[in-house]
Structures are given as structure tokens and as C-alpha cells.
Motif scaffolding. Structure first.
Motif: not given
Length: 649
Positions: A120-125, A129-133, A135-140, A145-146
């Protein structure tokens, strides 16, 4: 034995790595993006990116260094592969792999995060604003959207990070190493399963007998689109075999370059895949992806793949001939007149002192041999067999080195051809034969000996006796010495006889030492015939369940019991007259020895009417080698002896 010296690495500079020619503009663009942006994980070994340029394949020169690139194979392996491809007119490689194109949708990102949470750290850029885990129910929804906001450069950069962070990074790098191993003159195309589906007809149509293609398919393609009609490399090959069977070996060859097969297990996996995937063995051969890190192993695997079609054709033709010959031979065998059969198998065997079973096998061998020859010599079969054989023969010298495992298998097969096992010899109480092998002694004193005798002199006649029973010239036991593993036989001509592939599954040689031979007491050695373990033992009482191969040997049993019974009587009479100590001394002095040689005096014991010798028949030298042994011994006996030259300085 000293270890085999390892060949030194080639000092020649390896050829510069060559770019992969794109199969289509879209595929080429994606591969270029992958190659340019692959990053090395901090906790993973470094991997070299795949260098690809759009358009026609171009060679890339390694400059500024005398060392070859890290993944460049030795020059000889690549050169041999070029010679092999040139001889078989292979000008193109098509490799179909689901790793040829990296997906950049929300599912691909989530798959990487699930396998490696710290990615998640390498992909965060790319996803602010997206919680890259997971456990995030709205991740997909948030990732989708991004992704829609990223421009072409952003998507390119994301693919590079996903390639490095994902679990497929190492396997994707293998695709680049494949090109490093290929000859410069070979065009290579890397296709996704979808690209293969679209271009299949076109690519097969391009194959001709003068411009052949080697197709390589990954086995597990992980294709979700059912409209493609396949999800495995085996399904693609089966489809080709059903629709264009004649093209195999004439216009193309097929292999499975896959991680599902371990290096060195290709042949075992080949048979397993043929059964599980319902594929004919001659249409494919697995190649482990691990061989991409070992140029000689890769060459060997490709060589096996290319000759497989021809070798399997020869085997199939032979199998068909053998099956037809077996059927014909069994019919002819069944049609034998009962009188003819009785005379051959029963009467003639009894007269000559041969077991009925041995004559039966001999009879079947005569019929079967002729039937096989007549079947395999049919014109159509001969022509097809010869064509396949000539092709394999022509390429057999193109850098083919026999591997250690192949050498082991061939040594073992050769040993089976030269020597008969103790089980085959002893299980049906086979009579003594020239070339019978014996273990004599116990523990550190155990030695190997071979029986050398004229076959007709060994035959037990219908009365249970031999013609020259008491003649010391009838048979001898000659000691057998083994050579260190890996050493060739260095026996002096005329004084000994070489036995190749004698022990250790055919890897060890031995020699028969004629000068140390000793006359054999066949009355002792015959005891091996009456025991299915081959041991020279005689029980005090006859075994009513003993089944012997012929009536002659039933009478032989009575003859031997009478012979040893006379010795028993002397010992027991001494026991009655002088008690056990004297009987024990007498037994040690008069029990029959296996040979007059002094050392044989300790080989034998008596106990209450029974006799036991540390002598066991452990096998047999087969014909014609056994006859060659007898001939060599005859020459040894007939060798000339000259007066010494006293005039020599």
C-alpha cells in the motif's frame, strides 16, 4: 572415487541480449511499459527488466563492460540451439502466457494488496485519500474512481509498480530471460491468451515445412473469459491436434513452458499430463520455467521437445507392430498340434535335461521374433519409421550431451540385457547354466564367483546324472572382481574377461579372473537349484511340496540325497562310536566342498543330516555374453607357452 571434474565456465563474452519482437502494437506497448518501469522490491533479489522496443526486433549491444549480462547463457548453449533450429528450419517462437500483459484494474490492485499488505505504501501516490487495506469496504469503488482519473503516463507507472510488488514479478522476469536464450536469427512473439485467440489462424497459416514454428504455452493461463474456449496450454495443444494433426513435426512443434513442472521432472510430468489432459504424448513436452536460469538445462529441454514428435512416432509404430505380432504369435502358438507341442516341450526337454518351462519360453521366442519382424517390415510402416529415425539421427550430434540421469537409465537397461536377476533364475528352480553367478562366503569374506562350463556337460540327463559327473574339467568357478565406479576395465588380454555394466545398476564394471579359477563341485552347487532363494542348503528330510522343473531334476534330487546320505551315515556312525566331538571333527573333514581350493574348506557345515553352505546363486550372465565368456576361458586354457629368451639383455 574422485568426483567428476566440472567443466569450466566459458570465457567468451555472451551475445548481447536481443529485444522481443512484439506480436501486435498493443502488446508491444504494454511490454515496453513493463520493461521500462519494473522496480526491484527492497526485500527481494534484484531482477533485470525486460528490454522491449516497439516495431521490429533489434539487437542491443552491451557496451562499457567485458562481463556478459547477468542472465546471458554460455555461448555454446545458444550456438547449439541456433544449429538445432537451423537444421529443423525453426524460424519463430510463439509463447502464450497470461503474464504477457499486466492488468491494471481494481481487481489487480486488490490482489496485490491481499498478497502483500505493505504494498500500500508504494501504491499510495496513485490513490490519494484511499485507505489501501482490504478492510476498507469501499476499496474497489474508490480504486476504480482513481484509476479513471489517471492519464496514460500514470497507468504506465502504476503497471511498473504492480509488476514489482506483485507475486508474479519473478515469473514475468522469466519471460525476458527466455529471449536471452534464443538465437539471434529467431523471431520471438510473446502473446496473451486473448491475443492468441485472435491470431491463432493467422499464426498457424504462417507455418510451413521450410519455416517452422516452436509454440510454447503456459499450462495455467488463469483465463476468466470462457468465450476463448481454453484456460490451459494443454487445451490449446489438444485443439491443434484435433484440427491440424499433420502439422506436428512438419510445420511446428509444441511445448509447455510452465512453472507447474519442476526442473528434472519433465518426463514424469509429461506422462501425467498426457493422461490427465487427454493428450497424445507425441504432441507436446513440458519445459520447466526454472530452466530459464540454466542455459544447458533449457537447451536440453528444448532438444527433448523437438525430437519427441519423431521418437514418439517411432515408438508408436513399434508398439502397433508388437501388438499385431503378439496377436499373430499367440494364434500360431495356440494352433500348434498337441503332439508337436508335447514332443518339443516335454519329451525333448526330458531327453536333454532341460526344464519344460525353459523350452516353452524358447518356443514362444521363435514364433514371436519372426512375427515382430514381419510386422515391422511392412512397407508403409518401414517408410514412416525410417523418416522419423533419419530426422532424429541428423540432429543427434548437434550438441547433444547425455545427461547423468539418462546415463543411469541406459546403464540400468544395458545391465538387464546382459544379466539375469537372481529372482528370474532361482524362482522356478532353474538348473545350473554356464555364466551362473554365485556369492560365496559371509560378511567381509564374501566374494563373487562365476560358473564357467560347457553347457552340454552341465545338462542333467533323464536318469538324474551328468555324462561326466566326476570329471574335474566339467566346470570351474572363477573369481570375479569389481572395479571402482567410473573406471573402465583394465584387464590384461587373455588372462581375464571383462563384464561391463555388472553392478550398481550398470554403472560398475567387473572382470572374471581365469588364472584363479578352481574346479567346481557341481554336487554342491546343484543344491542352489532346489531352493528358491538360490542358497546351497540341503535339509535332512525331503520337502514333499518341492516342485522341480523336470523329471530329470526330480531324479537329481534323489541322486544328491543318496550322495550326501553316505556322508551323513559316516558322521552319525562316528557319533555313535566316539560321541559328538569326534563326529564334529569328522564332519569338518569329509563334508563335500564346493571346490578343492583350500579356502573352500571353511565353506560348509553339517547339522543332524542337513548341509548348509554360505553359497548363493545371485544371478546369471545372459547369452550371448555367457558364450563369449566360455570361449575366452577356452582360449586361456589353449594359450601358447614359449621357452624364455635367454639371449635378451
Amino acid at each position: 572415487m574422485a568426483e567428476e571434474a566440472k567443466p569450466k565456465a566459458s570465457a567468451a563474452k555472451a551475445p548481447a541480449k536481443k529485444a522481443v519482437k512484439p506480436a501486435a502494437p498493443a502488446t508491444a506497448q504494454l511490454m515496453a511499459e513493463i520493461g521500462a518501469l519494473v522496480e526491484v522490491q527492497a526485500d527481494a533479489p534484484p531482477v533485470e527488466p525486460i528490454d522491449v522496443v516497439p516495431g521490429e526486433a533489434q539487437a542491443e549491444t552491451a557496451e562499457g563492460s567485458d562481463e556478459p549480462p547477468a542472465h546471458e547463457p554460455p555461448v555454446d548453449a545458444r550456438t547449439r540451439l541456433a544449429q538445432l533450429f537451423a537444421h529443423l528450419k525453426i524460424v519463430k517462437i510463439i509463447f502464450v502466457d497470461d503474464k504477457a500483459e499486466l492488468q491494471t484494474d481494481a481487481g489487480a490492485v486488490i490482489k496485490v494488496l491481499a498478497a502483500k499488505p505493505d504494498a500500500g505504501e508504494a501504491l499510495s501516490t496513485f490513490f490519494p485519500g484511499v485507505e489501501l487495506t482490504i478492510e476498507n469496504e469501499a476499496l474497489q469503488e474508490q480504486i476504480s474512481a482513481r484509476l479513471a482519473e489517471l492519464d496514460a503516463d500514470g497507468l504506465t507507472a502504476l503497471r511498473g509498480v504492480l509488476s514489482a510488488q506483485g507475486g508474479d514479478a519473478a515469473e514475468r522476469e522469466a519471460l525476458g530471460r527466455l529471449q536471452d536464450l534464443l538465437p539471434d536469427a529467431t523471431t520471438a512473439h510473446l502473446l496473451t491468451p486473448h491475443a492468441w485467440h485472435e491470431r491463432r489462424t493467422e499464426l498457424i497459416a504462417e507455418c510451413t515445412e521450410d519455416r517452422r514454428t516452436l509454440f510454447l504455452f503456459d499450462q495455467e493461463l488463469e483465463v476468466q473469459d470462457t468465450s476463448l474456449g481454453f484456460a490451459k496450454g494443454s487445451e490449446i495443444i489438444r485443439d491443434m491436434a484435433e484440427k491440424e494433426k499433420a502439422g506436428f513435426g512438419t510445420r511446428w512443434f509444441c511445448g509447455m513452458l510452465t512453472h507447474t513442472v519442476a526442473k528434472g521432472d519433465e518426463v514424469t510430468s509429461w506422462r501425467g499430463l498426457a493422461k490427465s489432459e487427454n493428450l497424445d504424448l507425441r504432441f507436446f513436452m513440458p519445459i520447466a520455467k526454472a530452466t530459464l536460469d540454466d542455459a544447458p538445462a533449457f537447451y536440453g529441454a528444448v532438444y527433448r521437445t523437438l525430437i519427441n514428435t519423431y521418437c514418439q512416432t517411432m515408438k508408436t509404430l513399434a508398439q502397433d507392430a508388437f501388438e499385431e505380432a503378439l496377436k499373430d504369435a499367440l494364434e500360431r502358438f495356440a494352433d500348434l498340434d498337441p503332439i508337436d507341442f508335447e514332443h518339443m516341450v516335454v519329451k525333448s526337454s526330458e531327453d536333454e535335461g532341460v526344464s519344460e518351462l525353459e523350452t516353452l519360453i524358447r518356443l514362444y521366442g521363435i514364433i514371436q521374433k519372426d512375427q515382430v519382424k514381419s510386422q515391422i517390415l511392412q512397407q508403409a510402416r518401414v517408410g514412416e519409421f525410417a523418416t522419423a529415425a533419419r530426422t532424429v539421427k541428423d540432429i543427434a550430434d548437434i550438441g547433444r550431451a547425455l545427461s547423468a540421469t539418462s546415463q543411469e537409465r541406459l546403464h540400468k537397461l544395458r545391465r538387464e540385457e546382459l544379466y539375469e536377476s537372481d529372482q528370474l533364475v532361482n524362482s522356478y528352480n532353474d538348473p545350473l547354466r554356464n555364466g551362473d553367478l554365485f556369492e560365496i562366503g559371509e560378511g567381509a569374506d564374501l566374494k563373487l564367483w562365476v560358473l564357467v562350463a560347457q553347457p552340454c556337460d552341465l545338462m542333467v540327463r533323464s536318469n538324474g546324472k551328468r555324462v561326466r559327473e566326476e570329471n574335474f574339467k566339467v566346470a570351474v568357478l572363477a573369481p570375479l572382481g569389481t572395479w571402482p565406479l567410473g573406471e573402465a576395465v583394465g584387464a590384461k588380454d587373455g588372462l581375464s574377461f571383462a563384464l561391463e555394466h555388472y553392478d550398481h545398476d550398470g554403472a560398475q564394471f567387473a572382470t572374471v579372473k581365469f588364472a584363479d579359477a578352481t574346479p567346481a563341485n557341481l554336487q554342491v552347487l546343484d543344491l542352489a537349484v532346489f531352493n528358491k532363494d538360490g542358497r546351497c542348503h540341503l535339509s535332512a528330510a525331503a520337502d514333499p511340496a518341492l516342485s522341480l522343473p523336470s523329471r530329470a531334476w526330480e531324479k537329481r534330487d534323489a541322486e544328491l540325497r543318496s550322495h550326501f546320505g553316505k556322508v551323513t551315515k559316516q558322521i552319525e556312525d562316528a557319533r555313535k562310536a566316539h560321541k559328538d566331538p569326534v563326529a564334529k571333527l569328522l564332519a569338518a573333514a569329509i563334508i563335500p566342498r564346493g571346490a578343492p581350493k583350500k579356502a573352500f574348506a571353511k565353506y560348509g557345515s553339517y547339522d543332524g543330516g542337513g548341509y548348509a553352505y554360505p553359497i548363493r546363486r545371485c544371478g546369471r550372465i545372459r547369452e550371448p555374453l555367457a558364450t563369449s565368456l566360455l570361449t575366452a576361458y577356452s582360449r586361456f586354457l589353449a594359450r601358447d607357452a614359449y621357452e624364455h629368451d635367454y639371449s635378451r639383455a
